[in-house]
Design a protein around this motif. Structure first.
Motif, PDB file in Angstrom:
ATOM      1  N   ILE A   1      12.256  20.047  -7.103  1.00 26.87           N
ATOM      2  CA  ILE A   1      12.644  20.080  -5.695  1.00 26.87           C
ATOM      3  C   ILE A   1      13.808  21.038  -5.452  1.00 26.87           C
ATOM      4  CG2 ILE A   1      14.331  18.181  -5.713  1.00 26.87           C
ATOM      5  CD1 ILE A   1      11.447  18.692  -3.167  1.00 26.87           C
ATOM      6  N   ASP A   2      14.678  21.225  -6.452  1.00 28.35           N
ATOM      7  CA  ASP A   2      15.791  22.157  -6.290  1.00 28.35           C
ATOM      8  C   ASP A   2      15.305  23.588  -6.174  1.00 28.35           C
ATOM      9  OD1 ASP A   2      17.719  20.193  -6.297  1.00 28.35           O
ATOM     10  OD2 ASP A   2      18.075  20.303  -8.463  1.00 28.35           O
ATOM     11  N   ASP A   3      14.181  23.900  -6.826  1.00 33.17           N
ATOM     12  CA  ASP A   3      13.618  25.243  -6.701  1.00 33.17           C
ATOM     13  C   ASP A   3      13.147  25.507  -5.269  1.00 33.17           C
ATOM     14  OD1 ASP A   3      14.011  25.684  -9.407  1.00 33.17           O
ATOM     15  OD2 ASP A   3      12.000  24.991  -9.952  1.00 33.17           O
ATOM     16  N   VAL A   4      12.599  24.495  -4.628  1.00 29.03           N
ATOM     17  CA  VAL A   4      12.170  24.630  -3.236  1.00 29.03           C
ATOM     18  C   VAL A   4      13.390  24.850  -2.341  1.00 29.03           C
ATOM     19  CG1 VAL A   4      10.924  23.561  -1.324  1.00 29.03           C
ATOM     20  CG2 VAL A   4      10.210  23.111  -3.683  1.00 29.03           C
ATOM     21  N   ARG A   5      14.414  24.061  -2.570  1.00 31.27           N
ATOM     22  CA  ARG A   5      15.629  24.169  -1.755  1.00 31.27           C
ATOM     23  C   ARG A   5      16.265  25.548  -1.895  1.00 31.27           C
ATOM     24  NH1 ARG A   5      17.549  19.956  -3.618  1.00 31.27           N
ATOM     25  NH2 ARG A   5      16.943  18.508  -1.966  1.00 31.27           N
TER      26      ARG A   5
ATOM     27  N   GLY B   1       2.110  25.522  -0.416  1.00 30.62           N
ATOM     28  CA  GLY B   1       1.684  26.871  -0.789  1.00 30.62           C
ATOM     29  C   GLY B   1       1.297  27.727   0.400  1.00 30.62           C
ATOM     30  N   SER B   2       0.913  28.970   0.115  1.00 28.84           N
ATOM     31  CA  SER B   2       0.630  29.940   1.175  1.00 28.84           C
ATOM     32  C   SER B   2      -0.797  29.862   1.692  1.00 28.84           C
ATOM     33  CB  SER B   2       0.906  31.364   0.654  1.00 28.84           C
ATOM     34  OG  SER B   2       0.136  31.625  -0.509  1.00 28.84           O
ATOM     35  N   GLN B   3      -1.718  29.287   0.914  1.00 32.88           N
ATOM     36  CA  GLN B   3      -3.114  29.202   1.339  1.00 32.88           C
ATOM     37  C   GLN B   3      -3.291  28.136   2.413  1.00 32.88           C
ATOM     38  OE1 GLN B   3      -6.184  26.995  -1.051  1.00 32.88           O
ATOM     39  NE2 GLN B   3      -7.014  29.039  -1.401  1.00 32.88           N
ATOM     40  N   VAL B   4      -4.042  28.454   3.466  1.00 26.20           N
ATOM     41  CA  VAL B   4      -4.428  27.438   4.448  1.00 26.20           C
ATOM     42  C   VAL B   4      -5.755  26.839   3.982  1.00 26.20           C
ATOM     43  CG1 VAL B   4      -5.047  26.968   6.842  1.00 26.20           C
ATOM     44  CG2 VAL B   4      -3.242  28.633   6.318  1.00 26.20           C
ATOM     45  N   CYS B   5      -5.739  25.572   3.679  1.00 22.74           N
ATOM     46  CA  CYS B   5      -6.912  24.902   3.111  1.00 22.74           C
ATOM     47  C   CYS B   5      -7.822  24.359   4.210  1.00 22.74           C
ATOM     48  CB  CYS B   5      -6.465  23.775   2.185  1.00 22.74           C
ATOM     49  SG  CYS B   5      -5.510  24.347   0.753  1.00 22.74           S
TER      50      CYS B   5
ATOM     51  N   ILE C   1       5.948  16.088  -2.445  1.00 25.95           N
ATOM     52  CA  ILE C   1       6.028  17.526  -2.193  1.00 25.95           C
ATOM     53  C   ILE C   1       5.418  18.231  -3.404  1.00 25.95           C
ATOM     54  CG2 ILE C   1       7.526  19.469  -1.650  1.00 25.95           C
ATOM     55  CD1 ILE C   1       7.489  17.217   0.467  1.00 25.95           C
ATOM     56  N   ALA C   2       4.433  19.086  -3.149  1.00 33.19           N
ATOM     57  CA  ALA C   2       3.700  19.729  -4.242  1.00 33.19           C
ATOM     58  C   ALA C   2       3.294  21.134  -3.835  1.00 33.19           C
ATOM     59  CB  ALA C   2       2.463  18.899  -4.607  1.00 33.19           C
ATOM     60  N   ILE C   3       2.850  21.914  -4.822  1.00 34.06           N
ATOM     61  CA  ILE C   3       2.352  23.257  -4.541  1.00 34.06           C
ATOM     62  C   ILE C   3       1.057  23.476  -5.318  1.00 34.06           C
ATOM     63  CG2 ILE C   3       3.722  24.343  -6.395  1.00 34.06           C
ATOM     64  CD1 ILE C   3       3.987  26.785  -4.438  1.00 34.06           C
ATOM     65  N   ASN C   4       0.118  24.150  -4.673  1.00 37.59           N
ATOM     66  CA  ASN C   4      -1.136  24.521  -5.301  1.00 37.59           C
ATOM     67  C   ASN C   4      -0.848  25.291  -6.591  1.00 37.59           C
ATOM     68  OD1 ASN C   4      -3.689  25.586  -5.961  1.00 37.59           O
ATOM     69  ND2 ASN C   4      -4.251  25.895  -3.820  1.00 37.59           N
ATOM     70  N   ALA C   5      -1.436  24.855  -7.695  1.00 34.84           N
ATOM     71  CA  ALA C   5      -1.184  25.508  -8.985  1.00 34.84           C
ATOM     72  C   ALA C   5      -1.639  26.960  -8.991  1.00 34.84           C
ATOM     73  CB  ALA C   5      -1.885  24.738 -10.096  1.00 34.84           C
ATOM     74  N   ASP C   6      -2.549  27.341  -8.083  1.00 30.46           N
ATOM     75  CA  ASP C   6      -3.026  28.720  -8.000  1.00 30.46           C
ATOM     76  C   ASP C   6      -2.189  29.588  -7.071  1.00 30.46           C
ATOM     77  OD1 ASP C   6      -5.139  28.279  -9.770  1.00 30.46           O
ATOM     78  OD2 ASP C   6      -6.499  27.648  -8.170  1.00 30.46           O
TER      79      ASP C   6
ATOM     80  N   PRO D   1       4.464  29.435 -10.335  1.00 30.10           N
ATOM     81  CA  PRO D   1       5.241  29.535 -11.582  1.00 30.10           C
ATOM     82  C   PRO D   1       6.747  29.431 -11.374  1.00 30.10           C
ATOM     83  CG  PRO D   1       3.523  31.206 -11.519  1.00 30.10           C
ATOM     84  CD  PRO D   1       3.585  30.605 -10.138  1.00 30.10           C
ATOM     85  N   ASN D   2       7.221  29.763 -10.167  1.00 28.49           N
ATOM     86  CA  ASN D   2       8.662  29.751  -9.901  1.00 28.49           C
ATOM     87  C   ASN D   2       9.159  28.450  -9.285  1.00 28.49           C
ATOM     88  OD1 ASN D   2       8.774  32.510 -10.729  1.00 28.49           O
ATOM     89  ND2 ASN D   2       8.051  33.122  -8.706  1.00 28.49           N
TER      90      ASN D   2
END
Length: 341
Positions: free
Chosen positions: A228-232, A182-186, A213-218, A223-224
């Motif tokens: 893994i194909d969505d990331v690619r 995700g875009s947030q730096v934790c 491989i994961a993305i922060n739900a927030d 939502p998009n």
């Protein structure tokens, strides 16, 4: 191919008592170490020792002030909360659609190799040490430090006595690793809820070292991104950069390249969930003393049928015995050096 997992969340957690206790709290987006407690969703962290030294530790506790193990007491599956702390009316029953708790060990673009101390009581986060020296990952051009928020899924364990049927290698004796894109730096010790998208099978010195491989739900993009194909498709080059990073990050230390199962190809979300469930089952055996823990420290305050369960007072004594917080030491300029390979 593994059978598809169809498992109710309630059944997954049935033998265990650990649950987040309060609703999500605001999260401070600072990376600088602090002696003050930080809100990490359902939990707080407390720093002990001296940052940038071998004594530095980040301990976890509930908002009620009970010290816990992030490895054993934070549940694998996240529970979403409604306003005012009211429990949700319905929990997702299919693990393929569930959210998972992720413990952030290393913020994106930083270099200190922070990790859950699996061999220490209550498993605080600490900086890894090799031959008496703090470990930092090298900057292998064009990457600066870690290229994602890096961490682990609680209540998972890659059993070193278990040989995976697909990789033909045993586990690496750690919780399963997560790369959050995700875009947030934790910050180290932050607990976030993530959507699992896929998984990479790295082979590290003959051991299976899965990378979820994961993305922060927030995250605004969550939502998009559902597989893994969505990331690619939406982030060209990101997955290739991930493989390149893991392949080369040890080269500046004089070690050989890492290798991968499946020819370095990412497996999809369904496969990733199966791996997570398998490592969760191995963790259950670990904390119930059905597997040899070796040097792994299993002290916890909430796992119901665990012989390692301790009282909150015992847990508090562990933290209070650690060195008091001190101001951070300077970091060597060598950490910012570029390596061109």
């Amino acid at each position: 191919m593994r059978a598809l997992l169809r498992c109710a969340l309630g059944n997954v957690a049935a033998p265990f008592c650990s649950r987040p206790l309060v609703k999500n709290a605001p999260v401070t987006q600072a990376v600088t170490p602090s002696p003050q407690p930080r809100n990490t969703m359902h939990y707080e962290t407390e720093a002990r020792g001296q940052p940038n030294s071998p004594s530095y530790r980040i301990y976890f506790k509930t908002f009620e002030g009970k010290y816990i193990s992030p490895f054993h007491d934070i549940p694998l599956f996240a529970e979403t909360d409604q306003d005012n702390g009211v429990p949700p009316k319905k929990t997702k029953l299919d693990a393929r659609g569930a959210l998972f708790n992720m413990i952030v060990e290393v913020p994106r673009w930083s270099n200190a190799k922070m990790e859950i101390a699996t061999k220490e009581s209550l498993n605080p986060i600490k900086q890894d040490v090799k031959k008496g020296t703090l470990r930092y990952v090298a900057n292998v051009f064009p990457h600066k430090g870690y290229i994602w928020n890096y961490g682990a899924l609680p209540q998972t364990w890659e059993d070193p006595s278990h040989t995976d049927k697909d990789t033909n290698c045993c586990g690496d004796n750690d919780p399963i690793d997560v790369c959050e894109i995700g875009s947030q730096v934790c910050f180290p010790g932050q607990v976030i809820q993530v959507k699992v998208l896929g998984i990479l099978a790295m082979i590290d010195e003959g051991e299976t070292d899965w990378k979820v491989i994961a993305i922060n739900a927030d995250d605004p993009d969550a939502p998009n991104l559902n597989n893994i194909d969505d990331v690619r498709r939406s982030r060209p080059g990101h997955l290739e950069a991930t493989v390149d990073w893991f392949r080369k990050y040890k080269l500046p230390d004089g070690k050989p390249e890492n290798h991968f199962a499946f020819n370095g190809q990412f497996k999809d979300k369904g496969f990733a969930i199966e791996i997570i469930q398998s490592t969760h089952e191995h963790w259950k055996a670990l904390v119930q003393k059905h597997s040899d823990a070796g040097e792994i420290e299993c002290k916890n305050i909430s796992v119901c049928e665990s012989p390692f369960k301790c009282s909150p007072d015992e847990a508090r004594d562990v933290v209070q015995s650690a060195p008091a917080f001190k101001n951070a030491l300077p970091i060597s300029a060598e950490v910012d050096k570029w390596h061109f390979l």
